[in-house]
Enzyme design. Sequence first.
Site, short mmCIF file in Angstrom:
data_model
loop_
_atom_site.label_atom_id
_atom_site.label_comp_id
_atom_site.label_asym_id
_atom_site.label_seq_id
_atom_site.Cartn_x
_atom_site.Cartn_y
_atom_site.Cartn_z
N ASP A 1 0.70 -1.16 0.06
CA ASP A 1 0.07 0.01 0.00
C ASP A 1 0.78 1.26 0.03
OD1 ASP A 1 -2.33 1.24 0.05
OD2 ASP A 1 -2.58 1.47 2.15
N GLY A 2 0.46 2.29 -0.62
CA GLY A 2 1.24 3.63 -0.58
C GLY A 2 1.62 4.20 -1.91
N ARG B 1 -1.03 8.88 -9.93
CA ARG B 1 -0.98 7.51 -9.31
C ARG B 1 -0.15 6.62 -9.92
NH1 ARG B 1 -4.55 6.70 -5.16
NH2 ARG B 1 -4.43 4.64 -5.49
N TRP C 1 2.46 8.22 -2.58
CA TRP C 1 3.73 8.64 -2.73
C TRP C 1 3.96 9.41 -3.92
CZ3 TRP C 1 7.23 7.77 -6.58
CH2 TRP C 1 8.53 7.96 -6.36
N ARG D 1 -5.71 -2.21 8.68
CA ARG D 1 -6.80 -2.77 8.15
C ARG D 1 -6.27 -3.77 7.19
NH1 ARG D 1 -8.36 2.30 6.15
NH2 ARG D 1 -7.82 2.41 3.76
N ARG E 1 -11.76 1.60 -9.89
CA ARG E 1 -10.80 3.03 -9.95
C ARG E 1 -11.06 3.39 -11.32
NH1 ARG E 1 -5.08 1.75 -6.79
NH2 ARG E 1 -5.96 1.78 -4.69
N SER F 1 -6.88 -5.67 -6.22
CA SER F 1 -8.18 -6.19 -5.80
C SER F 1 -9.39 -6.20 -6.43
CB SER F 1 -8.58 -5.60 -4.30
OG SER F 1 -9.01 -4.52 -4.97
N ASN G 1 -10.60 -3.00 -6.89
CA ASN G 1 -9.74 -1.96 -7.48
C ASN G 1 -10.37 -1.82 -9.08
OD1 ASN G 1 -6.70 -3.05 -6.34
ND2 ASN G 1 -7.81 -1.52 -5.63
N TRP G 2 -11.02 -2.48 -9.34
CA TRP G 2 -11.61 -2.60 -11.04
C TRP G 2 -12.66 -1.31 -10.90
CZ3 TRP G 2 -9.58 -4.94 -14.58
CH2 TRP G 2 -9.05 -6.20 -14.39
#
Length: 252
Positions: A21-22, A34, A26, A195, A72, A66, A69-70
């Site tokens: 993650d991150g 992104r 970043w 989490r 997004r 995940s 994530n679809w």
Amino acid sequence: MSIFDKIDKTRIPRHVAIIMDGNGRWAKQRGMIRSFGHENGVPTVHNITEVANDLGIEFLTLYTFSTENWNRPQMEVDALMHLVVTSIEKETPELIAKNVRLTAIGDLERMPQYARERLQKCIADTAHCTGMEVCLALSYSSRWELVEAVKHIATEVSEGKMSIHDIDDATISSHLLTAHMPDPDLLIRTAGDLRISNYLLWQIAYSELYFTPVLWPDFGKDDFLEAIVEYQRRERRYGMTSEQVTNDKEQN
């Protein structure tokens, strides 16, 4: 003494799972989109795979994409799919050289055909390797996996291949995509969120959890080794008391 030297080589976790993650944060910190963060997270995957293999870890499972994530933005999804397959193709020769096997778990049918086919070729190219397994959780969520497992079990019961009374923990585990692996000993999540995000929910019932604020592109080999050191400081009791664990160790 280096961090590597602090590690007890007789107590290496067999299976480490990571929530990488991150990447987005970043990139945002640097005023970039992104996908720039995802691109800079790829070298971290390479470095962590390398140090995990050097330590003798048998299974490394990476939460790569995940099912959620679809949802997004399509531009980010397209960029991620392209990045995943091009990165894997680039790494495959080194994986083979180091005897590392590549696998994937998840609803891979949802991936674009070009990405799925290129991924499957890399998996096939490393299938003969007998060392560490790097498993990419792609188009994956634990709830989806559990639903699929329940469907398969229900089908077997309806076809008379299994009695409902035969269903137990082992039945569930054997119908999961990770059936060939031991459950994770250690789950690492980078970037500070506390989490699990729908990741290996059944499998991590007794995993040690390690959270770090370090964003994934900045997560280096020493950060990974610190997680292993922390894992080795802990006592894994599996519901028993400390005294029982000690007695069990002495008897074995």
